[in-house]
Design an enzyme around this catalytic site. Structure first.
Site, mmCIF file in Angstrom:
data_model
loop_
_atom_site.group_PDB
_atom_site.id
_atom_site.type_symbol
_atom_site.label_atom_id
_atom_site.label_comp_id
_atom_site.label_asym_id
_atom_site.label_seq_id
_atom_site.Cartn_x
_atom_site.Cartn_y
_atom_site.Cartn_z
ATOM 1 N N THR A 285 4.175 -5.852 4.371
ATOM 2 C CA THR A 285 3.913 -6.553 3.107
ATOM 3 C C THR A 285 5.056 -7.470 2.689
ATOM 4 O O THR A 285 6.231 -7.127 2.835
ATOM 5 C CB THR A 285 3.653 -5.506 1.997
ATOM 6 O OG1 THR A 285 2.576 -4.671 2.431
ATOM 7 C CG2 THR A 285 3.290 -6.165 0.679
ATOM 8 N N GLU B 266 -1.723 1.041 2.277
ATOM 9 C CA GLU B 266 -2.370 1.027 3.614
ATOM 10 C C GLU B 266 -3.737 0.365 3.547
ATOM 11 O O GLU B 266 -4.679 0.771 4.223
ATOM 12 C CB GLU B 266 -2.443 2.440 4.197
ATOM 13 C CG GLU B 266 -1.049 2.960 4.507
ATOM 14 C CD GLU B 266 -0.981 3.855 5.701
ATOM 15 O OE1 GLU B 266 -1.843 3.776 6.579
ATOM 16 O OE2 GLU B 266 -0.025 4.651 5.730
ATOM 17 N N GLY B 267 -3.840 -0.646 2.714
ATOM 18 C CA GLY B 267 -5.095 -1.376 2.502
ATOM 19 C C GLY B 267 -5.798 -0.831 1.278
ATOM 20 O O GLY B 267 -6.024 0.376 1.183
ATOM 21 N N GLN C 123 -20.291 26.574 -19.150
ATOM 22 C CA GLN C 123 -20.937 25.954 -17.991
ATOM 23 C C GLN C 123 -20.434 24.515 -17.764
ATOM 24 O O GLN C 123 -20.303 24.057 -16.624
ATOM 25 C CB GLN C 123 -22.459 25.953 -18.169
ATOM 26 C CG GLN C 123 -23.182 25.712 -16.874
ATOM 27 C CD GLN C 123 -24.684 25.687 -17.058
ATOM 28 O OE1 GLN C 123 -25.201 24.991 -17.930
ATOM 29 N NE2 GLN C 123 -25.390 26.465 -16.269
ATOM 30 N N ASN D 167 3.960 -12.871 -0.591
ATOM 31 C CA ASN D 167 2.717 -13.655 -0.484
ATOM 32 C C ASN D 167 1.719 -13.080 0.511
ATOM 33 O O ASN D 167 0.745 -13.729 0.869
ATOM 34 C CB ASN D 167 3.038 -15.112 -0.087
ATOM 35 C CG ASN D 167 3.804 -15.820 -1.189
ATOM 36 O OD1 ASN D 167 3.510 -15.642 -2.379
ATOM 37 N ND2 ASN D 167 4.810 -16.585 -0.807
ATOM 38 N N ARG E 223 -7.009 30.067 -20.660
ATOM 39 C CA ARG E 223 -7.123 29.400 -21.964
ATOM 40 C C ARG E 223 -8.393 29.911 -22.672
ATOM 41 O O ARG E 223 -9.501 29.786 -22.131
ATOM 42 C CB ARG E 223 -7.205 27.887 -21.750
ATOM 43 C CG ARG E 223 -7.589 27.093 -22.977
ATOM 44 C CD ARG E 223 -6.470 27.041 -23.992
ATOM 45 N NE ARG E 223 -6.843 26.189 -25.109
ATOM 46 C CZ ARG E 223 -6.181 26.153 -26.251
ATOM 47 N NH1 ARG E 223 -5.111 26.927 -26.450
ATOM 48 N NH2 ARG E 223 -6.559 25.337 -27.204
HETATM 49 C C1 LIG Z 1 4.252 2.341 -3.722
HETATM 50 C C2 LIG Z 1 3.873 1.384 -2.629
HETATM 51 C C3 LIG Z 1 4.293 1.628 -1.339
HETATM 52 C C4 LIG Z 1 3.986 0.717 -0.311
HETATM 53 N N1 LIG Z 1 4.450 0.943 0.957
HETATM 54 C C5 LIG Z 1 4.296 -0.048 1.902
HETATM 55 C C6 LIG Z 1 4.932 0.076 3.181
HETATM 56 O O1 LIG Z 1 5.585 1.078 3.505
HETATM 57 N N2 LIG Z 1 4.802 -0.955 4.064
HETATM 58 C C7 LIG Z 1 4.099 -2.089 3.778
HETATM 59 O O2 LIG Z 1 4.037 -2.996 4.610
HETATM 60 N N3 LIG Z 1 3.463 -2.217 2.566
HETATM 61 C C8 LIG Z 1 3.556 -1.231 1.624
HETATM 62 N N4 LIG Z 1 2.956 -1.359 0.397
HETATM 63 C C9 LIG Z 1 2.121 -2.527 0.128
HETATM 64 C C10 LIG Z 1 0.630 -2.196 0.075
HETATM 65 O O3 LIG Z 1 0.135 -1.948 1.341
HETATM 66 C C11 LIG Z 1 -0.060 -3.379 -0.652
HETATM 67 O O4 LIG Z 1 0.284 -3.257 -2.021
HETATM 68 C C12 LIG Z 1 -1.564 -3.372 -0.470
HETATM 69 O O5 LIG Z 1 -1.929 -3.663 0.855
HETATM 70 C C13 LIG Z 1 -2.268 -4.378 -1.392
HETATM 71 O O6 LIG Z 1 -1.638 -5.630 -1.405
HETATM 72 P P1 LIG Z 1 -1.242 -6.272 -2.815
HETATM 73 O O7 LIG Z 1 -0.594 -5.227 -3.636
HETATM 74 O O8 LIG Z 1 -0.494 -7.509 -2.543
HETATM 75 O O9 LIG Z 1 -2.615 -6.615 -3.517
HETATM 76 P P2 LIG Z 1 -3.488 -7.983 -3.364
HETATM 77 O O10 LIG Z 1 -3.750 -8.238 -1.917
HETATM 78 O O11 LIG Z 1 -2.807 -9.035 -4.158
HETATM 79 O O12 LIG Z 1 -4.817 -7.553 -4.045
HETATM 80 C C14 LIG Z 1 -5.059 -7.629 -5.454
HETATM 81 C C15 LIG Z 1 -6.519 -7.203 -5.682
HETATM 82 O O13 LIG Z 1 -7.412 -8.092 -4.995
HETATM 83 C C16 LIG Z 1 -8.253 -7.342 -4.126
HETATM 84 N N5 LIG Z 1 -8.500 -8.128 -2.911
HETATM 85 C C17 LIG Z 1 -7.607 -8.857 -2.202
HETATM 86 N N6 LIG Z 1 -8.206 -9.419 -1.144
HETATM 87 C C18 LIG Z 1 -9.507 -9.026 -1.180
HETATM 88 C C19 LIG Z 1 -10.637 -9.272 -0.346
HETATM 89 N N7 LIG Z 1 -10.562 -10.017 0.750
HETATM 90 N N8 LIG Z 1 -11.812 -8.700 -0.692
HETATM 91 C C20 LIG Z 1 -11.905 -7.928 -1.801
HETATM 92 N N9 LIG Z 1 -10.875 -7.656 -2.632
HETATM 93 C C21 LIG Z 1 -9.695 -8.196 -2.307
HETATM 94 C C22 LIG Z 1 -7.485 -6.068 -3.830
HETATM 95 O O14 LIG Z 1 -8.347 -5.011 -3.433
HETATM 96 C C23 LIG Z 1 -6.821 -5.791 -5.171
HETATM 97 O O15 LIG Z 1 -7.732 -5.155 -6.010
HETATM 98 C C24 LIG Z 1 3.211 -0.442 -0.610
HETATM 99 C C25 LIG Z 1 2.766 -0.653 -1.911
HETATM 100 C C26 LIG Z 1 3.099 0.215 -2.917
HETATM 101 C C27 LIG Z 1 2.630 -0.083 -4.311
#
Ligand SMILES: Cc1cc2nc3c(=O)[nH]c(=O)nc-3n(C[C@H](O)[C@H](O)[C@H](O)COP(=O)(O)OP(=O)(O)OC[C@H]3O[C@@H](n4cnc5c(N)ncnc54)[C@H](O)[C@@H]3O)c2cc1C
Length: 381
Positions: A125, A363-364, A278, A128, A267
């Site tokens: 990641t 992880e996606g 229930q 951008n 509780r």
């Molecule tokens: C605590 C933490 C630990 C992490 N550890 C690692 C690590 O060890 N190594 C590493 O490489 N990364 C790591 N990451 C990064 C993580 O994998 C990404 O945050 C994640 O893949 C999502 O990318 P983004 O946050 O940029 O979101 P964005 O890609 O900006 O997405 C924003 C929103 O748009 C949606 N979206 C984007 N594209 C599409 C599409 N084509 N179709 C539908 N919806 C879409 C997403 O689902 C989301 O809801 C970490 C993140 C966090 C927060």
């Protein structure tokens, strides 16, 4: 449910449970509050051979099987998903070596991982490039028997703590994702520095850091596979590690569910335990069923991968998506069963709810998981 674990797997599970109960639980609140990296627990995990579970026997480990990684991750996450990630994140960072490293590279790096002497990280990641992993901008330019890396990775689990980081960088910018390659970069390499440590909502005992590469010279011997194979290695890594995130989610859900059941039995309201109502019983029944369904998916997928199946992208994505959605729902419901007490920091369920959220994102994201599942199932018909 009976998952027909071998005697060794039961032993691994019992060790992980003991470490979680005896070494993690008493310190959990402190780790969460202060966001401390759990080096003392990592030492215990190393001494009890838990890191050896990540690595096959030929490289001084005791397993290397996805199912064993899942068993340990679930047990640790049941108590603290952030601490569990020092283990699971090492699995993620190590998989590129296991998947595409040469025998010489595996012999060089994996025994240290097995001994718990080296944590790993996986750096894809960038500011951008999140879901759009193919948009990475970090470059690796060949210069004699080195590659020179420049760029910034963000939100890297185990960042700053890992000895070995698998880094995806472009060796041929013009080719985009097809021009990406995977490198192992060692902590302390000149030009490899750390940026800010993130202050997170959950998994607070896990280090999440920015990695900065400035004219960082990495030996060409640290290239995994061939130039241009990096993106494929990254995708195969995710397919193998997503059941681990599923197991982390199952562990979080299990921990929250157990807290809710215990609480509901003691509780009293209207002269009876709230577990006698229930409305509460049905919530607990749904939680238990959802957790078992998620666990069954994780176990079945892990076994499928370990059996040598060629393509398991769909099942791995299903594991991660279903288990993480389950963890989110179960942790919210656990708080509901406990009423106002569940909302208070005296009980661990509000923390578990915050921890659960990340499993739907990293992880996606689960939107991306649904796309992976859909594109695979459409290909099947
Ligand atoms: C605590 C933490 C630990 C992490 N550890 C690692 C690590 O060890 N190594 C590493 O490489 N990364 C790591 N990451 C990064 C993580 O994998 C990404 O945050 C994640 O893949 C999502 O990318 P983004 O946050 O940029 O979101 P964005 O890609 O900006 O997405 C924003 C929103 O748009 C949606 N979206 C984007 N594209 C599409 C599409 N084509 N179709 C539908 N919806 C879409 C997403 O689902 C989301 O809801 C970490 C993140 C966090 C927060």
């Amino acid at each position: 449910m009976e998952y027909f674990l071998t005697d060794e797997q039961r032993e691994i599970r019992d060790i992980a449970r003991k470490v979680a109960e005896e070494k993690i639980k008493p310190l959990r609140a402190q780790y969460v509050e202060e966001g401390i990296f759990p080096w003392d627990v990592v030492e215990v995990m190393a001494k009890t051979d838990l890191f050896a579970v990540l690595v096959p026997e030929e490289y001084d480990g005791i397993s290397g099987k996805v199912i064993d990684l899942a068993i340990v991750t679930e047990e640790l996450s049941r108590v603290d998903a952030g601490i569990a990630l020092s283990f699971g994140g090492t699995g993620l960072g190590m998989y590129p070596i296991l998947i595409s490293g040469s025998d010489e590279q595996k012999k060089r790096w994996l025994p240290e991982v097995a001994a718990g002497e080296a944590l790993c990280a996986f750096a894809l990641t960038e500011p951008n490039a999140g879901s759009d992993a193919g948009a990475i901008e970090t470059t690796a330019v060949r210069d004699g028997d080195h590659y020179v890396l420049n760029g910034t990775k963000q939100w890297i689990t185990n960042g700053g703590e890992a000895k070995y980081t698998s880094v995806l960088a472009l060796t041929d910018k013009a080719k985009g994702a097809r021009g990406a390659s995977m490198f192992v970069v060692e902590k302390g390499t000149p030009g490899f520095n750390y940026g800010k440590k993130e202050n997170k909502m959950g998994i607070r005992a896990s280090a999440t850091r920015e990695l900065i590469f400035e004219d960082c010279r990495v030996p060409a011997a640290n290239l995994l596979g061939r130039e241009g194979q990096g993106f494929m290695i990254a995708m195969r890594t995710f397919d193998k590690s997503r059941p681990m995130v599923g197991a982390q989610a199952v562990g979080i859900a299990q921990g929250a569910y157990e807290e809710a059941v215990k609480f509901a039995k003691v509780r009293h309201q209207f002269g009876k335990p709230v577990s006698s109502f229930q409305a509460v019983q049905f919530m607990l029944a749904d939680m238990a069923t959802q957790i078992e369904a998620a666990r069954a998916l994780v176990m079945a997928t892990s076994r499928m991968i370990d059996s040598g199946a060629k393509d398991y992208a769909k099942e791995a994505a299903m594991c991660k998506m279903f288990a993480s959605d389950t963890a989110m729902k179960v942790t919210v419901d656990a708080i509901q069963v406990m009423g106002g007490s569940g909302y208070m920091k005296e009980y661990p369920v509000e923390k578990m709810m915050r921890d659960a959220k990340i499993t739907q994102i990293y992880e996606g994201t689960n939107q991306i998981m649904r796309s992976v599942i859909a594109s695979n199932l459409l290909k099947e018909f």
